[in-house]
Design a protein around this motif. Sequence first.
Motif, PDB file in Angstrom:
ATOM      1  N   LYS A   1       0.825  -1.201   0.000  1.00 26.37           N
ATOM      2  CA  LYS A   1       0.000   0.000   0.000  1.00 26.37           C
ATOM      3  C   LYS A   1       0.868   1.265   0.000  1.00 26.37           C
ATOM      4  O   LYS A   1       1.938   1.275   0.591  1.00 26.37           O
ATOM      5  N   PRO A   2       0.374   2.324  -0.636  1.00 21.90           N
ATOM      6  CA  PRO A   2       1.119   3.579  -0.564  1.00 21.90           C
ATOM      7  C   PRO A   2       1.029   4.169   0.841  1.00 21.90           C
ATOM      8  O   PRO A   2       0.110   3.871   1.592  1.00 21.90           O
ATOM      9  N   LEU A   3       1.995   4.987   1.148  1.00 22.84           N
ATOM     10  CA  LEU A   3       2.035   5.615   2.466  1.00 22.84           C
ATOM     11  C   LEU A   3       1.400   6.991   2.404  1.00 22.84           C
ATOM     12  O   LEU A   3       1.481   7.687   1.396  1.00 22.84           O
ATOM     13  N   SER A   4       0.799   7.378   3.498  1.00 20.13           N
ATOM     14  CA  SER A   4       0.172   8.695   3.527  1.00 20.13           C
ATOM     15  C   SER A   4       1.252   9.768   3.624  1.00 20.13           C
ATOM     16  O   SER A   4       2.243   9.604   4.341  1.00 20.13           O
ATOM     17  N   PRO A   5       1.086  10.864   2.875  1.00 20.30           N
ATOM     18  CA  PRO A   5       2.091  11.923   2.939  1.00 20.30           C
ATOM     19  C   PRO A   5       2.102  12.552   4.323  1.00 20.30           C
ATOM     20  O   PRO A   5       1.080  12.625   4.983  1.00 20.30           O
ATOM     21  N   GLY A   6       3.264  12.983   4.718  1.00 18.48           N
ATOM     22  CA  GLY A   6       3.375  13.647   6.004  1.00 18.48           C
ATOM     23  C   GLY A   6       4.672  13.316   6.700  1.00 18.48           C
ATOM     24  O   GLY A   6       5.606  12.767   6.122  1.00 18.48           O
ATOM     25  N   GLY A   7       4.707  13.654   7.970  1.00 26.73           N
ATOM     26  CA  GLY A   7       5.918  13.486   8.764  1.00 26.73           C
ATOM     27  C   GLY A   7       6.321  12.048   8.965  1.00 26.73           C
ATOM     28  O   GLY A   7       7.508  11.721   8.983  1.00 26.73           O
ATOM     29  N   SER A   8       5.344  11.160   9.132  1.00 25.00           N
ATOM     30  CA  SER A   8       5.676   9.747   9.357  1.00 25.00           C
ATOM     31  C   SER A   8       6.334   9.133   8.124  1.00 25.00           C
ATOM     32  O   SER A   8       7.271   8.349   8.244  1.00 25.00           O
ATOM     33  N   ARG A   9       5.855   9.483   6.945  1.00 18.49           N
ATOM     34  CA  ARG A   9       6.455   8.950   5.723  1.00 18.49           C
ATOM     35  C   ARG A   9       7.854   9.504   5.527  1.00 18.49           C
ATOM     36  O   ARG A   9       8.782   8.758   5.193  1.00 18.49           O
ATOM     37  N   ALA A  10       8.049  10.797   5.753  1.00 15.79           N
ATOM     38  CA  ALA A  10       9.382  11.398   5.622  1.00 15.79           C
ATOM     39  C   ALA A  10      10.353  10.782   6.626  1.00 15.79           C
ATOM     40  O   ALA A  10      11.501  10.465   6.291  1.00 15.79           O
ATOM     41  N   CYS A  11       9.876  10.581   7.840  1.00 15.80           N
ATOM     42  CA  CYS A  11      10.710   9.956   8.871  1.00 15.80           C
ATOM     43  C   CYS A  11      11.045   8.518   8.484  1.00 15.80           C
ATOM     44  O   CYS A  11      12.185   8.072   8.655  1.00 15.80           O
ATOM     45  N   ALA A  12      10.058   7.796   7.940  1.00 16.71           N
ATOM     46  CA  ALA A  12      10.290   6.410   7.529  1.00 16.71           C
ATOM     47  C   ALA A  12      11.317   6.331   6.404  1.00 16.71           C
ATOM     48  O   ALA A  12      12.164   5.432   6.399  1.00 16.71           O
ATOM     49  N   ILE A  13      11.260   7.269   5.464  1.00 14.03           N
ATOM     50  CA  ILE A  13      12.231   7.267   4.357  1.00 14.03           C
ATOM     51  C   ILE A  13      13.640   7.503   4.881  1.00 14.03           C
ATOM     52  O   ILE A  13      14.583   6.781   4.527  1.00 14.03           O
ATOM     53  N   ILE A  14      13.798   8.491   5.744  1.00 16.48           N
ATOM     54  CA  ILE A  14      15.127   8.808   6.301  1.00 16.48           C
ATOM     55  C   ILE A  14      15.641   7.636   7.130  1.00 16.48           C
ATOM     56  O   ILE A  14      16.801   7.229   7.005  1.00 16.48           O
ATOM     57  N   LEU A  15      14.786   7.071   7.973  1.00 14.31           N
ATOM     58  CA  LEU A  15      15.199   5.943   8.815  1.00 14.31           C
ATOM     59  C   LEU A  15      15.504   4.700   7.983  1.00 14.31           C
ATOM     60  O   LEU A  15      16.396   3.919   8.334  1.00 14.31           O
ATOM     61  N   PHE A  16      14.795   4.510   6.880  1.00 14.26           N
ATOM     62  CA  PHE A  16      15.067   3.397   5.973  1.00 14.26           C
ATOM     63  C   PHE A  16      16.495   3.495   5.427  1.00 14.26           C
ATOM     64  O   PHE A  16      17.238   2.510   5.425  1.00 14.26           O
ATOM     65  N   LEU A  17      16.880   4.670   4.979  1.00 16.18           N
ATOM     66  CA  LEU A  17      18.225   4.868   4.422  1.00 16.18           C
ATOM     67  C   LEU A  17      19.299   4.707   5.499  1.00 16.18           C
ATOM     68  O   LEU A  17      20.331   4.053   5.272  1.00 16.18           O
ATOM     69  N   ILE A  18      19.069   5.273   6.666  1.00 16.56           N
ATOM     70  CA  ILE A  18      20.042   5.157   7.761  1.00 16.56           C
ATOM     71  C   ILE A  18      20.152   3.707   8.215  1.00 16.56           C
ATOM     72  O   ILE A  18      21.255   3.219   8.510  1.00 16.56           O
ATOM     73  N   CYS A  19      19.024   3.007   8.250  1.00 18.79           N
ATOM     74  CA  CYS A  19      19.009   1.597   8.653  1.00 18.79           C
ATOM     75  C   CYS A  19      19.887   0.755   7.730  1.00 18.79           C
ATOM     76  O   CYS A  19      20.693  -0.049   8.186  1.00 18.79           O
ATOM     77  N   TRP A  20      19.738   0.956   6.419  1.00 21.50           N
ATOM     78  CA  TRP A  20      20.543   0.194   5.467  1.00 21.50           C
ATOM     79  C   TRP A  20      22.021   0.573   5.554  1.00 21.50           C
ATOM     80  O   TRP A  20      22.899  -0.295   5.440  1.00 21.50           O
ATOM     81  N   LEU A  21      22.321   1.834   5.768  1.00 24.09           N
ATOM     82  CA  LEU A  21      23.717   2.263   5.892  1.00 24.09           C
ATOM     83  C   LEU A  21      24.368   1.612   7.110  1.00 24.09           C
ATOM     84  O   LEU A  21      25.465   1.038   7.007  1.00 24.09           O
ATOM     85  N   CYS A  22      23.711   1.686   8.257  1.00 26.49           N
ATOM     86  CA  CYS A  22      24.254   1.064   9.470  1.00 26.49           C
ATOM     87  C   CYS A  22      24.363  -0.453   9.308  1.00 26.49           C
ATOM     88  O   CYS A  22      25.331  -1.062   9.773  1.00 26.49           O
ATOM     89  N   PHE A  23      23.391  -1.053   8.652  1.00 28.69           N
ATOM     90  CA  PHE A  23      23.412  -2.500   8.419  1.00 28.69           C
ATOM     91  C   PHE A  23      24.632  -2.900   7.588  1.00 28.69           C
ATOM     92  O   PHE A  23      25.340  -3.845   7.932  1.00 28.69           O
ATOM     93  N   PHE A  24      24.876  -2.187   6.498  1.00 32.33           N
ATOM     94  CA  PHE A  24      26.018  -2.531   5.644  1.00 32.33           C
ATOM     95  C   PHE A  24      27.347  -2.346   6.381  1.00 32.33           C
ATOM     96  O   PHE A  24      28.243  -3.184   6.261  1.00 32.33           O
ATOM     97  N   ILE A  25      27.470  -1.291   7.154  1.00 31.30           N
ATOM     98  CA  ILE A  25      28.716  -1.078   7.904  1.00 31.30           C
ATOM     99  C   ILE A  25      28.912  -2.190   8.932  1.00 31.30           C
ATOM    100  O   ILE A  25      30.024  -2.723   9.077  1.00 31.30           O
ATOM    101  N   ALA A  26      27.847  -2.560   9.635  1.00 30.33           N
ATOM    102  CA  ALA A  26      27.944  -3.632  10.631  1.00 30.33           C
ATOM    103  C   ALA A  26      28.318  -4.958   9.972  1.00 30.33           C
ATOM    104  O   ALA A  26      29.194  -5.679  10.462  1.00 30.33           O
ATOM    105  N   GLU A  27      27.689  -5.266   8.852  1.00 30.21           N
ATOM    106  CA  GLU A  27      27.978  -6.526   8.170  1.00 30.21           C
ATOM    107  C   GLU A  27      29.415  -6.560   7.643  1.00 30.21           C
ATOM    108  O   GLU A  27      30.076  -7.594   7.710  1.00 30.21           O
ATOM    109  N   ILE A  28      29.896  -5.438   7.145  1.00 33.48           N
ATOM    110  CA  ILE A  28      31.280  -5.373   6.660  1.00 33.48           C
ATOM    111  C   ILE A  28      32.255  -5.586   7.809  1.00 33.48           C
ATOM    112  O   ILE A  28      33.230  -6.335   7.683  1.00 33.48           O
TER     113      ILE A  28
END
Length: 185
Positions: A80-107
Motif C-alpha cells: 500500500k502507498p504511504l500517507s504523505p506527512g511526517g511519518s512517511r518522511a521519517c520512515a524514508i530517512i530511517l530506511f536509508l540510515i538503517c541500510w547504511l548502518c546494516f552494511f557497515i555492521a555486516e562489513i
Amino acid sequence: MASKLVIIIVFVFDLIAFGLAVAAEQRRSKAKVVHDQDYNYDYCRYDSDIATGFGAGAFLFLLISQIFIMVASRCFCCGKPLSPGGSRACAIILFLICWLCFFIAEICLLAGSVRNAYHTRYKTFSDIDPISCATLRKGVFAAGAAFIFLTALVSEFYYISYSKARDSFQPYAGRETGVGMGTYK
C-alpha cells in the motif's frame, strides 16, 4: 499499528547478534612467538579460533533480522502507498540510515571473521629478523557491535514510522476528483 510480534522478534535477533559480536571482540585470536629448540626456528602459535564463529553468527543473526524487518515492511517500496506527512518522511530517512548502518555492521563482522580466521605460518631461522604474527586489530568486532546496536535502534523506529504512515493512508473513496463549482453558477 506496528506489529508487536515483529518488533519483539527483530529485537531478539538484534540482541543475539550484538551479544555474539561483543563475545567475538573479547575472544579474538591472539598469537605468541614460540621457539622450536629441536629445529632452531621461531613460529607463531595461535590460541582458539572461537571469535570467527561468534562473528559469523552475529553476521547471520543481523542478516536475518534485517530480512525480517524488510519483509514485514515490504521493503518500503511494495504494498500500500504511504500517507504523505511526517511519518512517511521519517520512515524514508530511517530506511536509508538503517541500510547504511546494516552494511557497515555486516562489513565489520565479515572482515573481522575472515581476518580472525587467517593464521600466518611464518617461520624464521634468524634472530636478526623478528617474527610478526598477524592478528585481528582490536575493535573491529566492537565497531560491528556498535553498528548492530544502531541498526537495531533505527530499524525499530523505521518500522514504527512505516506502520504509522501506512495505517493513516486513506485511498480515494469515490469522491469527485475535480474542483466542485456547481454552486457558483
